[in-house]
Write an enzyme that holds these catalytic residues in place. Structure first.
Site, short mmCIF file in Angstrom:
data_model
loop_
_atom_site.label_atom_id
_atom_site.label_comp_id
_atom_site.label_asym_id
_atom_site.label_seq_id
_atom_site.Cartn_x
_atom_site.Cartn_y
_atom_site.Cartn_z
N HIS A 1 0.81 -1.32 -0.02
CA HIS A 1 0.03 0.00 -0.05
C HIS A 1 0.99 1.35 0.06
O HIS A 1 0.43 2.28 -0.63
CB HIS A 1 -0.93 0.03 1.06
CG HIS A 1 -2.16 -0.93 0.88
ND1 HIS A 1 -2.36 -2.05 1.48
CD2 HIS A 1 -3.14 -0.83 0.12
CE1 HIS A 1 -3.37 -2.66 1.14
NE2 HIS A 1 -3.96 -1.86 0.00
N CYS B 1 -9.32 -2.50 -11.49
CA CYS B 1 -8.74 -1.33 -10.75
C CYS B 1 -7.52 -1.54 -10.19
O CYS B 1 -7.06 -0.60 -9.40
CB CYS B 1 -9.96 -0.61 -9.93
SG CYS B 1 -10.34 -1.87 -8.62
N GLU C 1 -10.96 -10.30 -6.24
CA GLU C 1 -9.75 -10.29 -5.75
C GLU C 1 -9.25 -11.56 -5.02
O GLU C 1 -8.11 -11.77 -4.47
CB GLU C 1 -9.26 -9.08 -5.19
CG GLU C 1 -10.40 -8.47 -3.82
CD GLU C 1 -9.97 -7.25 -3.25
OE1 GLU C 1 -9.01 -6.75 -3.60
OE2 GLU C 1 -10.81 -6.81 -2.65
N ASP D 1 -4.56 -7.67 -5.06
CA ASP D 1 -4.96 -8.82 -4.17
C ASP D 1 -4.91 -10.07 -4.82
O ASP D 1 -4.67 -11.30 -4.34
CB ASP D 1 -6.03 -8.49 -3.38
CG ASP D 1 -5.61 -7.82 -2.16
OD1 ASP D 1 -4.72 -8.14 -1.65
OD2 ASP D 1 -6.41 -6.79 -2.10
C1 PEP Z 1 -6.41 -4.50 -5.40
O1 PEP Z 1 -6.36 -5.53 -4.62
O2 PEP Z 1 -6.13 -4.62 -6.76
C2 PEP Z 1 -7.20 -3.32 -5.24
C3 PEP Z 1 -7.43 -2.45 -6.01
O3 PEP Z 1 -7.26 -2.82 -3.89
P1 PEP Z 1 -6.04 -2.58 -2.87
O4 PEP Z 1 -5.09 -2.37 -3.47
O5 PEP Z 1 -6.56 -1.39 -2.07
O6 PEP Z 1 -5.91 -3.92 -1.95
MG MG Z 2 -7.50 -5.29 -2.96
#
Ligand code: PEP
Ligand code: MG
Length: 586
Positions: free
Chosen positions: A196, A507, A436, A460
């Site tokens: 993150h 996304c 995911e 994920d």
């Molecule tokens: C993902 O897992 O691709 C996603 C967009 O969510 P995050 O990166 O916030 O877990």
């Molecule tokens: Mg995610």
């Protein structure tokens, strides 16, 4: 002229860009942090005492929050840990002693508090009672919390503006907090390309390099640095020649950025006229104006947990309402997909209760469903802000049907609460799920019948399908979006969405990768939601590629069984057509 020799350290490029400047070496591990006891480091007694009081108050606030969360998860015995920590934090006798000593000995709050806690711990360890001896761990947890808070306020104000932060690791909260100081760059010993912290750096347009192993030890505060977020390098004490060549590169990049602005007003379509829905992920309010004026697109992912991380607590319903309303109004008539809290167990639980595998633990929708009132407040806030008809709700970490059913029950409850108070909202608000977790892919046909859209979270999906921690620098070589198994899971999801007539977007970061974005379009993904810094680059590539050709490439790739075959083939195919342009994007 710099007299120290130039030295180059290599890590993983996590956020593009180049910066040149002084380092700020951040040591977050409070317990091992060496206190600067020089007279210059000591503030006035009044300031030290006021810092100490703020740190204790902040710790009380955090612990109270954790305590109320823990009540739903822990038994009586485990809850006593928090009660003990809280009662200690309420002990005015102890605090008076610390404050008296700060004043009379003219010492730092940090040092006095540590010494006083040590005295207490010694007394506990000397006890004959085993139960009392075990309480040392609780004190340790509480001590670290107070020290962290004491230090954090101090550190943030100490970070000189425009410096490159060097750290062993940064939490997402640290990154957000530090970004207020106009960071030039970030380099960390640990971390992976899709941790993150890396994601936040990218959306803040801060060059970042992770997995550098020992950069926090190798850099001193009197060094001078270049951080190269393209190649994943930190160059310590660069020579004049190196600096000149990097300055030239910065100028070249600026030129490229300026050129990209020329395509802002052109349609997002392939060479053979296929329209592609390109939206952006949005993280911070200060990106909103830029998104509206330069992209004029939908927001395909708004991560609400940033609101939590910014204040270390769940924001109130009213604060959330204001925030969602702000987005809805500013992005209108385009849409904003608001993802409900995707907070990980590691972000809200105290040291003593940390899960061994937080990514497999109490995270995302699991927390929301367990914390009904918190979830209801978020749903009501989104609904209230939805009157313009341009908000959508997206659920993270869905692993099965029950979670969606239960969410719908909560959503109905939130809606009827609003109706009974005569508060208007969008009755037709769309609800989608993130795909995911592999189990969601397997159940995609059933899920598709329950929701309005899918959005694939590749960050994920890669980690859960390959069993590779997205945060770990040790296995980052195995974290591979072009793994045939990952591609087939995406393919299954896309086909299931098509069978059930719902749209499917991506996304995750994969959508922002030049080669992968073209492949995803060829696979039939209906929308890409990309990192804002990549938006125009990806748009440019879409305009250069032939849709029918991408379909062929994707079909062929899906028959392949090794990562290497996939990569070589797509590089080959796309390079033949748009090689030079890809080069400029990478
Ligand atoms: C993902 O897992 O691709 C996603 C967009 O969510 P995050 O990166 O916030 O877990
Ligand atoms: Mg995610």
């Amino acid at each position: 002229m710099n007299s120290k020799p130039e030295k180059i350290y290599k890590g993983i490029a996590a956020s593009k860009g180049i910066s040149i400047g002084k380092p700020f070496v951040y040591r977050a591990e409070v317990p091992s942090y060496k206190v600067d006891v020089s007279p210059a480091a000591i503030l006035s007694s009044d300031a030290e005492i006021s810092d100490y009081e703020s740190a204790v108050n902040q710790s009380v606030k955090e612990l109270n929050k954790i305590f109320s969360l823990a009540k739903e998860k822990l038994d009586e015995k485990n809850l006593q840990i928090f009660e003990a920590q809280l009662s200690f934090l309420y002990d005015n006798f102890f605090h008076s002693k610390v404050k008296d000593r700060i004043r009379s000995e003219n010492k730092q709050a940090f040092a006095v508090f540590k010494e006083e806690i040590q005295i207490l711990e010694n007394a506990i360890v000397a006890s004959n009672d085993e139960y009392i001896r075990d309480r040392v761990n609780d004190i340790e947890d509480m001590k670290n919390r107070v020290l962290r808070n004491l230090l954090k306020g101090r550190l943030v104000s100490k970070i000189t503006e425009n410096s490159i932060v060097i750290a062993r690791n940064l939490s997402p909260a640290d990154t957000i907090l530090f970004s207020n100081r106009n960071l030039l760059g970030i380099a960390t010993d640990l971390g992976g390309i899709n941790s993150h912290v890396a994601l936040i750096s990218r959306s803040l347009r801060i060059p970042a390099v992770v997995a550098m192993q020992e950069i926090s030890v190798n850099i001193a505060s009197d060094d001078f640095l270049i951080i190269d977020g393209y190649k994943g390098l930190v160059i310590k004490n660069p020579s004049e020649d190196t600096i000149i060549s990097y300055r030239e590169q910065i100028e070249k990049n600026n030129e490229l950025e300026r050129k990209l602005e020329e395509i802002e007003k052109l349609p997002t379509e392939t060479k053979d006229g296929k329209q592609v829905r390109l939206s952006t992920n949005l993280e911070f309010n200060n990106e909103v104006d830029y998104v509206v004026t330069h992209f004029g697109c939908d927001v395909g992912l708004y991560r609400t947990e940033h609101l939590f991380m910014e204040q270390g607590d769940f924001p109130s319903e009213e604060d959330q309402y204001k925030q969602y309303k702000f987005l809805a109004e500013h992005i209108y008539p385009k849409t904003v997909t608001i993802r409900t809290f995707d907070i990980g167990g590691d972000k809200i639980l105290p040291e003593s209760q940390k899960e061994l595998n937080p990514f497999l633990g109490w995270r995302g929708i699991r927390i929301c469903l367990d914390k009904k009132e918190t979830f209801l407040a978020q749903l009501r806030a989104i609904l209230k802000a939805s009157t313009g008809g341009n908000l959508k709700i997206m659920l993270p970490m869905i692993s099965g049907i029950e979670e969606v059913k239960k969410t719908y029950q909560y959503l109905e409850e939130a809606k009827s609460q609003l109706r009974s108070s005569n508060i208007r909202f969008d009755e037709k608000i769309q609800v989608g799920v993130m795909i995911e977790i592999p189990s969601a892919v397997i159940l995609a046909d059933e899920l598709a019948k329950m929701v309005d859209f899918f959005s694939i979270g590749t960050n994920d999906l890669v980690q859960y399908s390959l069993a590779v921690d997205r945060d770990s620098s040790l296995v980052c070589d195995m974290y591979e979006k072009f793994h045939p198994a990952v591609l087939r899971l995406i393919d299954m999801t896309v086909k299931s969405a098509a069978r059930n007539n719902i749209p499917v977007s991506v996304c995750g970061e994969m959508a922002s990768d030049p080669y992968a974005s073209l492949l995803l379009i060829g696979m039939g993904v209906t929308e890409l939601s990309v990192v804002s810094t990549q938006y125009l680059q990806i748009k440019r590539l879409i305009r250069l590629v032939n849709y029918e050709k991408s379909r062929e490439v994707a079909a062929k790739v899906l028959t392949m069984s090794t990562i290497n075959d996939v990569k070589t083939y797509i590089e080959d195919c796309f390079n033949k057509n748009i090689g030079e342009q890809l080069e400029a994007v990478n």
